[in-house]
Design a protein around this motif. Structure first.
Motif, short mmCIF file in Angstrom:
data_model
loop_
_atom_site.label_atom_id
_atom_site.label_comp_id
_atom_site.label_asym_id
_atom_site.label_seq_id
_atom_site.Cartn_x
_atom_site.Cartn_y
_atom_site.Cartn_z
N ALA A 86 -16.71 -23.11 34.97
CA ALA A 86 -17.07 -22.37 36.19
C ALA A 86 -18.18 -21.37 35.91
CB ALA A 86 -15.84 -21.67 36.75
N LEU A 87 -18.11 -20.69 34.75
CA LEU A 87 -19.14 -19.72 34.41
C LEU A 87 -20.49 -20.41 34.22
CD1 LEU A 87 -19.72 -16.74 33.70
CD2 LEU A 87 -19.22 -17.31 31.32
N ALA A 88 -20.47 -21.59 33.61
CA ALA A 88 -21.72 -22.32 33.42
C ALA A 88 -22.32 -22.76 34.75
CB ALA A 88 -21.47 -23.54 32.52
N LEU A 89 -21.46 -23.19 35.67
CA LEU A 89 -21.96 -23.59 36.98
C LEU A 89 -22.62 -22.42 37.70
CD1 LEU A 89 -19.06 -25.91 38.21
CD2 LEU A 89 -21.33 -26.59 37.42
N VAL A 90 -22.02 -21.24 37.56
CA VAL A 90 -22.59 -20.05 38.21
C VAL A 90 -23.91 -19.67 37.55
CG1 VAL A 90 -22.24 -17.60 38.67
CG2 VAL A 90 -20.36 -19.20 39.00
N GLN A 91 -23.92 -19.69 36.22
CA GLN A 91 -25.12 -19.25 35.50
C GLN A 91 -26.30 -20.21 35.68
OE1 GLN A 91 -24.88 -16.13 34.85
NE2 GLN A 91 -25.06 -16.05 32.63
N PHE A 92 -26.02 -21.50 35.66
CA PHE A 92 -27.12 -22.47 35.68
C PHE A 92 -27.32 -23.12 37.04
CE2 PHE A 92 -25.55 -22.48 31.28
CZ PHE A 92 -26.72 -22.12 30.62
N GLY A 93 -26.39 -22.92 37.96
CA GLY A 93 -26.47 -23.66 39.21
C GLY A 93 -26.90 -22.87 40.41
N ILE A 94 -27.08 -21.53 40.28
CA ILE A 94 -27.45 -20.70 41.44
C ILE A 94 -28.85 -20.15 41.23
CG2 ILE A 94 -26.85 -18.69 42.83
CD1 ILE A 94 -23.99 -19.05 42.04
N GLY A 95 -29.83 -20.89 41.70
CA GLY A 95 -31.20 -20.38 41.67
C GLY A 95 -31.73 -20.20 40.26
N ALA A 96 -32.87 -19.54 40.19
CA ALA A 96 -33.51 -19.31 38.89
C ALA A 96 -33.04 -18.02 38.25
CB ALA A 96 -35.03 -19.26 39.07
N ARG A 97 -32.40 -17.16 39.01
CA ARG A 97 -31.97 -15.86 38.49
C ARG A 97 -30.46 -15.80 38.48
NH1 ARG A 97 -33.58 -9.87 40.90
NH2 ARG A 97 -32.55 -8.65 39.26
N SER A 98 -29.90 -15.57 37.32
CA SER A 98 -28.44 -15.55 37.20
C SER A 98 -27.87 -14.29 37.83
CB SER A 98 -28.04 -15.60 35.73
OG SER A 98 -26.66 -15.35 35.60
N PRO A 99 -26.78 -14.43 38.59
CA PRO A 99 -26.16 -13.24 39.17
C PRO A 99 -25.31 -12.47 38.17
CG PRO A 99 -24.92 -15.18 39.80
CD PRO A 99 -26.11 -15.67 39.03
N ILE A 100 -25.08 -13.05 36.99
CA ILE A 100 -24.23 -12.40 35.98
C ILE A 100 -25.12 -12.00 34.81
CG2 ILE A 100 -22.27 -12.68 34.43
CD1 ILE A 100 -21.17 -14.77 36.33
N HIS A 101 -25.30 -10.71 34.65
CA HIS A 101 -26.20 -10.19 33.62
C HIS A 101 -25.55 -8.95 33.02
CE1 HIS A 101 -29.71 -8.52 31.62
NE2 HIS A 101 -30.34 -9.68 31.82
N PRO A 102 -25.66 -8.75 31.67
CA PRO A 102 -25.06 -7.55 31.06
C PRO A 102 -25.55 -6.25 31.65
CG PRO A 102 -25.67 -9.15 29.38
CD PRO A 102 -26.23 -9.67 30.67
N TRP A 113 -16.72 -17.09 20.91
CA TRP A 113 -17.94 -16.28 21.00
C TRP A 113 -19.16 -17.15 21.27
CZ3 TRP A 113 -20.03 -11.97 22.18
CH2 TRP A 113 -21.37 -11.75 21.85
N ALA A 114 -19.23 -18.33 20.62
CA ALA A 114 -20.38 -19.21 20.84
C ALA A 114 -20.48 -19.62 22.30
CB ALA A 114 -20.26 -20.44 19.94
N ALA A 115 -19.34 -19.94 22.91
CA ALA A 115 -19.36 -20.31 24.33
C ALA A 115 -19.79 -19.13 25.19
CB ALA A 115 -17.97 -20.80 24.75
N THR A 116 -19.30 -17.95 24.87
CA THR A 116 -19.70 -16.76 25.63
C THR A 116 -21.18 -16.48 25.49
OG1 THR A 116 -17.49 -15.82 25.26
CG2 THR A 116 -19.21 -14.31 25.98
N ALA A 117 -21.70 -16.58 24.26
CA ALA A 117 -23.11 -16.29 24.02
C ALA A 117 -24.01 -17.33 24.70
CB ALA A 117 -23.38 -16.26 22.52
N LEU A 118 -23.66 -18.61 24.58
CA LEU A 118 -24.52 -19.66 25.12
C LEU A 118 -24.50 -19.72 26.64
CD1 LEU A 118 -23.78 -22.55 22.59
CD2 LEU A 118 -25.83 -21.12 22.73
N ILE A 119 -23.34 -19.38 27.25
CA ILE A 119 -23.22 -19.52 28.70
C ILE A 119 -23.52 -18.22 29.43
CG2 ILE A 119 -21.62 -20.08 30.57
CD1 ILE A 119 -20.22 -21.99 28.69
N ALA A 120 -23.04 -17.09 28.88
CA ALA A 120 -23.18 -15.82 29.59
C ALA A 120 -24.38 -15.00 29.15
CB ALA A 120 -21.91 -14.99 29.43
N LEU A 121 -24.81 -15.14 27.88
CA LEU A 121 -25.84 -14.25 27.34
C LEU A 121 -27.19 -14.95 27.14
CD1 LEU A 121 -23.66 -12.39 24.69
CD2 LEU A 121 -24.20 -11.66 27.01
N TRP A 122 -27.16 -16.15 26.56
CA TRP A 122 -28.43 -16.83 26.27
C TRP A 122 -29.26 -17.13 27.51
CZ3 TRP A 122 -29.98 -22.00 27.26
CH2 TRP A 122 -31.19 -22.36 26.65
N PRO A 123 -28.67 -17.57 28.63
CA PRO A 123 -29.50 -17.88 29.79
C PRO A 123 -30.27 -16.69 30.34
CG PRO A 123 -27.32 -18.86 30.01
CD PRO A 123 -27.25 -17.93 28.86
#
Length: 867
Positions: free
Chosen positions: A29-45, A115-125
C-alpha cells in the motif's frame, strides 16, 4: 524437515503468521501511494506529521513485533532468571551453535529487510537526506544483542528487564547522536558490522549455559541488602492474626523488589554526582533529576514482578493455592497488597533521600540545590515554593505507588498474555518516547498543536479514567465485592480528595496562565481510584476463577447511581469550566496576514455612528496571555463605551509556546508588524476609522510591541501607550522614523519582570532591560523635547512630562511607587505573582486623555533616525 535451517524457517513463519502478511500489505500500500499518485509523493520526511503516522509509527510497531518474536520474548517470563530460549528446543539433535545461529540469522535478516523496504519505498523515491545503509546494519545488530539479553540466564529476577531498558535507551541515544553529528555512513557501517558476530558469540554462550541448566543465583549476595530493606522485624513467635501473617509474607515475597533495585542503582548515581562535581551545574541538576525519577521508572518494570502471585507456583502467573486458600477475605488481601505497595514505595524513597543527601555532601553540590531553591522562593514566594516542593514530592510518591498498584492489577489477573503484553508495551513506549521527542524538536506544527491542545489533553484521559472507574464500580457492585455504603463512601472520599488537590493547585498556581479546567483535570488524574479498584476486581476474579455471587439482576441500584454521580462531578465541572473559558475568551475576528491566519477581539460601542470618523485603539496583550485577557485587564471597553471609540485586541501568533509578540528583530517581528498594518486596513474597510486617531498600547510584551510600532508604523500610529513594557528591541533597531511619536508610559518601581531601573529578569535572563527613566529620556530626545517637569498625581503616583517636543509629540512617564507588573486601575492580577495593582489612577483613562490630545500630525521636517 530437510535441514535445520528449514526447520527454523518453518517455525518462525508459523510464529509470525499474520504479522508478515500485515507487513507485506502495508508496504505494498505504501508503494502504491508513493509511486502511483502523480510525480510528487505525498509522504515525505519533511512533512513530519504525515510521515510519522504513515511511516514512522507503523514501522516502529513492526520493528517491536519482530523483536519480540525473534527474541522469544512472547514465549517466556520476562522477569524470570532462566533463559527465554524455549526449553523444548534444547532436546533437538543439533548443536548449540545452530540453536543460537539460525534464530539470529533470520532475525537480523528480517530487520535488515524491514529497513531496506522502508528506505526503498518511503525514503528513496523522495531523495530524503537520510542514510540508507547503516541503519539496516544497526537494526540487525540491535536484534542480535536483544537476543543475547533475552537468552542469557540471570542471577536476579527482573535483571533482564533492566538490561532490555538500557538497550532500548541506547538505540535512541545512538540514533540521535549519529543524526546530530552527521556521522559519515562508512564510519557507522564499520561500527555496526562487527557487532553481529560479537553478538553471535555471546548468544552461543548464553544458549549453551541455558541448555546445561546453568542458571546463576545471586540471591545470597544480596541477603544482607534484603534484610536492610526489610521494614518488618524478624518474627520470633506466632502471628497475632492471619492479616499480620499475610502482610509479613507479602512483604518478604514481593515488597523488597523495588527497594532492592533502587539500592543497587543509586550508588552509581551518587558516583555520577561526585564525578561531575567540577563540571557545569546543569550536569548536577541532570543527575538529581535522574535520581528522583529512578523509583517511578523502576516501579513500572518491577511492578509485574511484584504482582506475581507466587514465585513457587507451578503456573508463573496463576494464583497460588497457598494465597487463594488463606482465611482472609478478598478485600483484606487487597488491603494487604496495597499496604505492601505503599511500604515498598516509602522504603525505596527513603533510600533515594539518603543517597541524595550523601551524593550532594560528597560532591559539594549543595550550593547548586540551595541556589535553585532560593531562586524559586524569590520568584513565587517562600510559601508557594514550599507548596510546590511538597506537591512535587507527593506526585513522585503517588506515581511510584500507582505504578506498583498497576502491576498488581495486571499481575493478579493471572492472564499471561495481558501480563507479557503490558511489559512489552512499556518497553515499546521507550522507543515511542524517542520518536515523539524527535517529532517535537523537528516539527514546529506539532509543537504548536501540542501547546494549544494543553487545555484539552489532560481532560481526555481524565474522562477515560472516570469512565473506567464507573465501569469497575459497576462490576464490584454487581459481584457484591463491596457493600453499598462502602462504595458510596469510597466515591465521596475520592471526590473530596480531588477537590482538595484542586484547591492546592489553584492556590499554588493562581495566575491567568493556568485555566481552572486544566488544574481540575490534573487533580482528577493525580488522585488514584481505578488501580486500587482494579486490584480488587482482578484478585476476586482470579481467586474464584470467575465464580462470583449472582448479580442483582433487575434490582434498583441507587448506591451505584450515587457513586457514579460522585465520580462524574469533577469531570463535569472540568468540562464546563473549559467550555465556558473557550466561549468567554474566544476571538471574534480573523484575517490572513503573511500567509498565516491571525485573530483578534473587536469591541465596537453601541454608540458607533458609521457616518462619523471614529478613533481606534489597538491594545496588545502581554506574553503568555491572549486578546480577551488583555480586554479584561485593561478595561478599555468601558472607556470605549463612554467615549465612543473602537478598541481591538489583536492576538499574538500561535507558536510552540505562549502567545507572544516578537518585538525584537527578525522575520517574526516583521510578520507581527505586518499583521497590525493589515488589521488597520481590514478595520478601515469595515468601519469609518479616523486615520488621524489610531493609537496603540500594550502591557509588558505588548508594550514592547507598541514601541516597535512607533518605529515601524509611525506614519499610521498617532501615539502609543505602554504599561510595564518588556523592551527587547534596542534603540539601534529603531531606524528611519517618519515622525516624532507621542508616548505615555506607566511603570511600577517594584516591577519584577521588567525592572524599573533596568537589568535582568526571570522573563529574559539573557537580555538586559533598559532603565525606564533613561529609556523615557531617550524617547524625549528622539522627539526633540525640552526639560521634564514632575508632578504628583496621587500618593503613590508621580508624572514626569517632557513638553515642548517637535510636532507636539509629548512624552509622559507615570511612575507607580510600589507598583508591580500590573495595569493601574485595571483588572485584578495575583499580587504574589506580579505585584501590587495601584487603584490611584486608571491607566486606560489617562492614556485616552493623552491620546485625544495627540492626533496624527504629518511631519514637517525630514525623517530623523532614532538614536
Amino acid at each position: 524437515m530437510r535441514s535445520t535451517a528449514a526447520a527454523f524457517a518453518w517455525e518462525f513463519r508459523r510464529r509470525l503468521g499474520w504479522g508478515l502478511v500485515a507487513s507485506l500489505v502495508y508496504f505494498v500500500a505504501l508503494a502504491l501511494v508513493q509511486f502511483g499518485i502523480g510525480a510528487r509523493s505525498p509522504i515525505h520526511p519533511l512533512r513530519e506529521m504525515t510521515f510519522a503516522f504513515t511511516v514512522s509509527i507503523p514501522v516502529s510497531l513492526a520493528f517491536m513485533y519482530f523483536l519480540a518474536v525473534f527474541s522469544y520474548g512472547l514465549a517466556g517470563d520476562l522477569t524470570a532468571r532462566h533463559s527465554l530460549y524455549p526449553a523444548r528446543l534444547f532436546t533437538l539433535p543439533i548443536t548449540t551453535a545452530a540453536l543460537a545461529g539460525w534464530p539470529m540469522f533470520y532475525g537480523t535478516l528480517t530487520m535488515a529487510a524491514l529497513w531496506a523496504a522502508t528506505a526503498l519505498i518511503a525514503l528513496w523515491p523522495v531523495q530524503a537526506p537520510v542514510p540508507l545503509i547503516w541503519p539496516g546494519f544497526f537494526a540487525a545488530a540491535f536484534v542480535a544483542w536483544l537476543q543475547v539479553v533475552s537468552w542469557m540466564p540471570y542471577g536476579l529476577p527482573g535483571l533482564r528487564l533492566i538490561a532490555a531498558v538500557l538497550l532500548l535507551t541506547t538505540i535512541d541515544v545512538v540514533v540521535a547522536v549519529a543524526v546530530h553529528l552527521e556521522v559519515r555512513e562508512s564510519v557507522m557501517v564499520a561500527l555496526m558490522v562487527p557487532q553481529i558476530p560479537l553478538a553471535y558469540l555471546a548468544a552461543r554462550h548464553a544458549v549453551g549455559r541455558a541448555r546445561r541448566g546453568d542458571t546463576p543465583d545471586w540471591g545470597g549476595v544480596f541477603v544482607r541488602l534484603g534484610r536492610i530493606a526489610d521494614a518488618f522485624p524478624r518474627r520470633r513467635g506466632p502471628f497475632p492474626s492471619a492479616t499480620s501473617a499475610q502482610a509479613w509474607f507479602e512483604w518478604r515475597q514481593h515488597g523488597r523488589s523495588l527497594p532492592g533495585w533502587v539500592a543497587i542503582l543509586v550508588p552509581f548515581e551518587v558516583l555520577f554526582l561526585y564525578v561531575v562535581r567540577d563540571q557545569p551545574p546543569v550536569l548536577t541538576v541532570t543527575g538529581l533529576v535522574v535520581m528522583l525519577l529512578t523509583p517511578p521508572f523502576l516501579a513500572a518494570f518491577v511492578a509485574v514482578t511484584v504482582g506475581r502471585s507466587s514465585a513457587d507456583a507451578s503456573s508463573a502467573y496463576g494464583l497460588a493455592p497457598f494465597v487463594a486458600t488463606r482465611p482472609l477475605s478478598t478485600r483484606a488481601l487487597v488491603a494487604i497488597e496495597l499496604r505492601m505497595a505503599l511500604a515498598s514505595t516509602l522504603f525505596a524513597w527513603l533510600l533515594v533521600v539518603v543517597a541524595l543527601a550523601l551524593g550532594l555532601a560528597l560532591s559539594g553540590s549543595w550550593p547548586v540545590v540551595i541556589d535553585k531553591a532560593r531562586g524559586l522562593a524569590d520568584f513565587v514566594g517562600p510559601a508557594r515554593a514550599i507548596a510546590i516542593a511538597l506537591l512535587g514530592v507527593l506526585a513522585l510518591l503517588a506515581i511510584t505507588w500507582k505504578q506498583l498498584v498497576q502491576g498488581l492489577a495486571i499481575g493478579l489477573t493471572g492472564r499471561e498474555g495481558l501480563i507479557k503484553s503490558s511489559v512489552l508495551g512499556r518497553l515499546w513506549s521507550l522507543v515511542m518516547i524517542g520518536l515523539v521527542l524527535h517529532l517535537f524538536n523537528r516539527n514546529p506544527e506539532f509543537r504548536v498543536f501540542l501547546w494549544h491542545s494543553v487545555p484539552w489533553l489532560p481532560l481526555v484521559p481524565a474522562m477515560v479514567k472516570v469512565g473506567a472507574a464507573a465501569w469497575i464500580a459497576g462490576r464490584l457492585h454487581r459481584d457484591r465485592l463491596i457493600a453499598d455504603r462502602a462504595l458510596v463512601a469510597a466515591a465521596a472520599a475520592w471526590l473530596a480528595a480531588v477537590l482538595a488537590v484542586h484547591g492546592a493547585l489553584r492556590w499554588t498556581f493562581d495566575t491567568p496562565h493556568f485555566a481552572q479546567s486544566l488544574l481540575l483535570s490534573l487533580a482528577i488524574l493525580a488522585v488514584p481510584v481505578v488501580r486500587p479498584a482494579a486490584v480488587l476486581l482482578a484478585l476476586a476474579s482470579n481467586r474464584h476463577r470467575g465464580t462470583v455471587p449472582p448479580g442483582l439482576v433487575g434490582a434498583r441500584r441507587p448506591a451505584l447511581r450515587v457513586a457514579h454521580a460522585l465520580l462524574a462531578v469533577p469531570v463535569v465541572l472540568a468540562f464546563a469550566a473549559l467550555v465556558s473559558f473557550q466561549v468567554r475568551h474566544r476571538d471574534n475576528g480573523r484575517l490572513l496576514s503573511s500567509g498565516l491566519e491571525r485573530t483578534y477581539r473587536l469591541h465596537v460601542p453601541k454608540s458607533y455612528d458609521a457616518t462619523r470618523p471614529t478613533p481606534l485603539v489597538i491594545s496588545m496583550h502581554g506574553a503568555g496571555l491572549w486578546a480577551a485577557a488583555q480586554m479584561e485587564i485593561s478595561r478599555w471597553n468601558a472607556v470605549a463605551d463612554e467615549q465612543g471609540l473602537i478598541v481591538v485586541y489583536p492576538s499574538g501568533a500561535r507558536t510552540a509556546g505562549p502567545r507572544v509578540w516578537r518585538a525584537g528583530q527578525g522575520g517574526a517581528t516583521t510578520r507581527d508588524v505586518q499583521f497590525i498594518a493589515d488589521l488597520i486596513d481590514a478595520l478601515k474597510a469595515s468601519y469609518n476609522i479616523d486615520p488621524a486617531r489610531i493609537y496603540a498600547d500594550g502591557l509588558s510584551n505588548g508594550g514592547g510591541m507598541a514601541f516597535l510600532l512607533s518605529c515601524t508604523l509611525s506614519d499610521r500610529i498617532a501615539a502609543v501607550g505602554m504599561v510595564g513594557p518588556a523592551l527587547f528591541l534596542p534603540w539601534g533597531g529603531c531606524q528611519d522614523i517618519a515622525r516624532p511619536v507621542p508616548m505615555i508610559l506607566f511603570h511600577g518601581t517594584d516591577e519584577r519582570f521588567a525592572p524599573y531601573h533596568g537589568g535582568r529578569s526571570p522573563v529574559g535572563r539573557e537580555h538586559v532591560f533598559p532603565s525606564i527613566p533613561s529609556f523615557t529620556a531617550a524617547w524625549a530626545r528622539r522627539n526633540r523635547c525640552g526639560e521634564p517637569v514632575e508632578s504628583r498625581r496621587a500618593a503613590d503616583v508621580t508624572r514626569r512630562e517632557f513638553q515642548g517636543c517637535a510636532d507636539g509629540a509629548d512624552v509622559w512617564l507615570y511612575t507607580i511607587h510600589g507598583g508591580g507588573h500590573t495595569w493601574p486601575g485595571g483588572g485584578d492580577l495575583p499580587e504574589w505573582f506580579v505585584g501590587r495593582t495601584s487603584r490611584s489612577i486608571d491607566a486606560s483613562r489617562e492614556a485616552w486623555t493623552f491620546f485625544q490630545a495627540h492626533p496624527l500630525q504629518r511631519p514637517r521636517t525630514a525623517p530623523r533616525s532614532g538614536r
